[in-house]
Design a protein around this motif. Structure first.
Motif, PDB file in Angstrom:
ATOM      1  N   LEU A  92       0.825  -1.205   0.000  1.00 35.92           N
ATOM      2  CA  LEU A  92       0.000   0.000   0.000  1.00 35.92           C
ATOM      3  C   LEU A  92       0.862   1.259   0.000  1.00 35.92           C
ATOM      4  O   LEU A  92       0.509   2.264  -0.622  1.00 35.92           O
ATOM      5  N   THR A 127       2.021   1.650  -3.457  1.00 37.44           N
ATOM      6  CA  THR A 127       0.891   2.128  -4.261  1.00 37.44           C
ATOM      7  C   THR A 127       0.680   3.621  -4.051  1.00 37.44           C
ATOM      8  O   THR A 127       0.423   4.368  -5.004  1.00 37.44           O
ATOM      9  N   ALA A 128       0.782   4.063  -2.790  1.00 37.63           N
ATOM     10  CA  ALA A 128       0.637   5.490  -2.495  1.00 37.63           C
ATOM     11  C   ALA A 128       1.722   6.307  -3.191  1.00 37.63           C
ATOM     12  O   ALA A 128       1.461   7.397  -3.713  1.00 37.63           O
ATOM     13  N   PHE A 171       0.809   6.663  -6.779  1.00 41.11           N
ATOM     14  CA  PHE A 171      -0.205   7.697  -6.974  1.00 41.11           C
ATOM     15  C   PHE A 171       0.372   9.089  -6.784  1.00 41.11           C
ATOM     16  O   PHE A 171      -0.176  10.062  -7.316  1.00 41.11           O
ATOM     17  N   GLY A 217      -5.338  12.287  -6.354  1.00 38.55           N
ATOM     18  CA  GLY A 217      -4.549  11.071  -6.181  1.00 38.55           C
ATOM     19  C   GLY A 217      -4.962  10.283  -4.950  1.00 38.55           C
ATOM     20  O   GLY A 217      -5.098   9.054  -4.994  1.00 38.55           O
ATOM     21  N   ILE A 218      -5.195  10.968  -3.829  1.00 39.00           N
ATOM     22  CA  ILE A 218      -5.626  10.295  -2.599  1.00 39.00           C
ATOM     23  C   ILE A 218      -7.017   9.698  -2.781  1.00 39.00           C
ATOM     24  O   ILE A 218      -7.304   8.587  -2.320  1.00 39.00           O
ATOM     25  N   PHE A 232      -6.703   6.569  -4.750  1.00 37.26           N
ATOM     26  CA  PHE A 232      -6.038   5.539  -3.949  1.00 37.26           C
ATOM     27  C   PHE A 232      -7.037   4.804  -3.052  1.00 37.26           C
ATOM     28  O   PHE A 232      -6.995   3.573  -2.909  1.00 37.26           O
ATOM     29  N   TYR A 288      -1.416   7.174   4.758  1.00 41.61           N
ATOM     30  CA  TYR A 288      -1.149   7.001   3.326  1.00 41.61           C
ATOM     31  C   TYR A 288      -1.237   8.335   2.585  1.00 41.61           C
ATOM     32  O   TYR A 288      -0.601   8.510   1.538  1.00 41.61           O
ATOM     33  N   LEU A 302       1.767   9.721   0.245  1.00 46.23           N
ATOM     34  CA  LEU A 302       1.523  10.291  -1.085  1.00 46.23           C
ATOM     35  C   LEU A 302       2.015  11.735  -1.153  1.00 46.23           C
ATOM     36  O   LEU A 302       2.660  12.141  -2.124  1.00 46.23           O
TER      37      LEU A 302
END
Length: 448
Positions: free
Chosen positions: A39, A42-43, A46, A89-90, A93, A109, A113
């Motif tokens: 995760l 992934t953040a 993003f 983006g958040i 996500f 997260y 990001l």
């Protein structure tokens, strides 16, 4: 020439990387120990998307409006568009699996990001304005992006978990504009090259304490899937929590139990004092050198202007010392269990076609509130309410019952929603509550 350019570029890159690692470690270990590695990656992915979106939006804006004054450049072209790209983006996500997360997850997260976004921005926006100026920008702009990301993550999770459109959008817009304002305030000082010694600590510390308060409050909130199992939205859970808090106060008074030991700030540990001292020492040494041997500073660092010296070697270590001292000492249980003496409540008459009874509310969120009742009411029951503040009555407010439940003690309660927001009642309610809380704070010696 290329070699001369590559050396400061490498230094700035390493400083940015080190700054990201430092702030990541700070938040990773002082409030969020459990993380999923994939995760976090992934953040970060993003954050690349958000940085690209920000560049695209800025390029399109410049194409339409190629000329900006300093104020518009600070708050629109830079701050607004960058924070908008981050919030997109958040949002993406968390969008698909939002119920699996909590507000605390949103904060962490969002921090990751925002940190990735700040790193990318600082690398892409490298401008040869002098090494020391670039160092200062790197170690201040990146944490601002990071903390803004954490705040935006918290507000977005609140948006996902709320059902009331006015509440969810109101919170999100307020949080977004707050981040835009602080970011723009910081940008304005950079572009004007003025007031940096005031703006720099103010911006970082405002965001830091806002984030600390948000982190503390997030610890007493439930994840989305638990709220779904309970059949509650976030605002309904907050209303219930406030009701339980007031009921607990009444029970404690009856049992002569004091909760005054629950303080807003917890006592700092030895670790807090050691880390705070660690950053205060170089700041104190820098102050001594500045006051006693300014010529030594000029001789050793000929390219370092006085403003940058004060900001880098005096103010910034002080900021870090404050962060380590206050990091994690706001007590989340203060918001769950503690309150000032004599809470304000309003008497409420509930009327349906078949029944009428009197109850009381301790808290109302715009048009939604919770009432203890003597019986079960079917979901969607149409009702009218009379609200009393002292001898003043607000009559015949139409609404409905969202749900009705029986607690473990066999008592009933209903969550109600009015057809319209009672603006006059809310104004009087909040004004009376402000006066009451001021009296409690200033004139009462005992806290329960």
């Amino acid at each position: 020439m290329g070699e001369m350019y590559s050396v400061p570029s490498l230094i700035i890159f390493l400083i940015n990387l080190g700054t990201l690692a430092f702030y990541y470690s700070f938040y990773r270990f002082h409030f969020y120990r459990f993380t999923e590695t994939y995760l976090q990656y992934t953040a970060l992915a993003f954050s690349l998307f958000s940085a690209g979106l920000a560049l695209l939006l800025q390029a399109l804006t410049l194409k339409v409006m190629p000329f900006f004054d300093v104020f518009t450049k600070s708050f629109l072209l830079s701050s607004f568009l960058e924070e908008f790209a981050k919030i997109v983006g958040i949002f993406l996500f968390f969008r698909k699996n939002q119920d699996e997360f909590s507000v605390t997850d949103g904060i962490f997260y969002g921090l990751v990001l925002g940190g990735g976004f700040g790193l990318i921005e600082n690398i892409l926006y490298f401008i040869d304005t002098g090494l020391w100026s670039q160092v200062l920008r790197s170690i201040t702009a990146l944490p601002i992006h990071m903390m803004n990301g954490g705040l935006l993550g918290a507000f977005l999770m609140g948006f996902f978990f709320s059902k009331n459109k006015l509440v969810k959008w109101g919170r999100l817009v307020f949080g977004f504009l707050f981040c835009v304002f602080v970011h723009g305030y910081y940008n304005l000082s950079l572009f004007q090259e003025s007031s940096l010694l005031v703006v720099l600590p103010t911006s970082i510390l405002i965001l830091f304490f806002s984030l600390e308060l948000t982190i503390a409050k997030s610890r007493i909130l439930l994840p989305g899937n638990v709220l779904s199992l309970m059949g509650m939205s976030l605002e309904e859970y907050e209303i219930m929590s406030r009701h339980n808090r007031h009921e607990g106060w009444i029970q404690n008074v009856q049992k002569h139990i004091s909760t005054s030991q629950i303080k807003f700030l917890r006592i700092p540990t030895l670790k807090h004092f050691i880390l705070t001292s660690f950053f205060l020492v170089p700041s104190a040494i820098s102050i001594y050198l500045f006051s006693e041997s300014p010529e030594w500073i000029t001789r050793k660092f000929p390219d370092l202007i006085i403003q940058d010296y004060i900001a880098l070697f005096i103010l910034y270590p002080m900021i870090l010392a404050l962060m380590f001292f206050f990091g994690g000492i706001i007590n989340p249980y203060f918001f769950r269990d503690r309150m000032l003496s004599v809470p304000l409540f309003s008497s409420v008459d509930l009327r349906t076609d078949a029944h009428e009874e009197n109850s009381a509310i301790f808290y109302i969120s715009l048009d939604t509130f919770y009432l203890p009742t003597t019986r079960f009411y079917p979901k969607g029951t149409v009702a009218k309410f009379d609200f009393w503040i002292g001898i003043e009555c607000y009559e015949n407010l139409a609404g409905k019952i969202l749900w009705s439940r029986e607690n473990e003690e066999g008592s009933y309660g209903v969550m109600c929603k009015l057809n319209r927001i009672p603006l006059l009642f809310l104004f009087k309610w909040n004004l009376t509550r402000l006066r009451q809380n001021t009296k409690n704070l200033l004139f009462r010696k005992a806290y329960i």
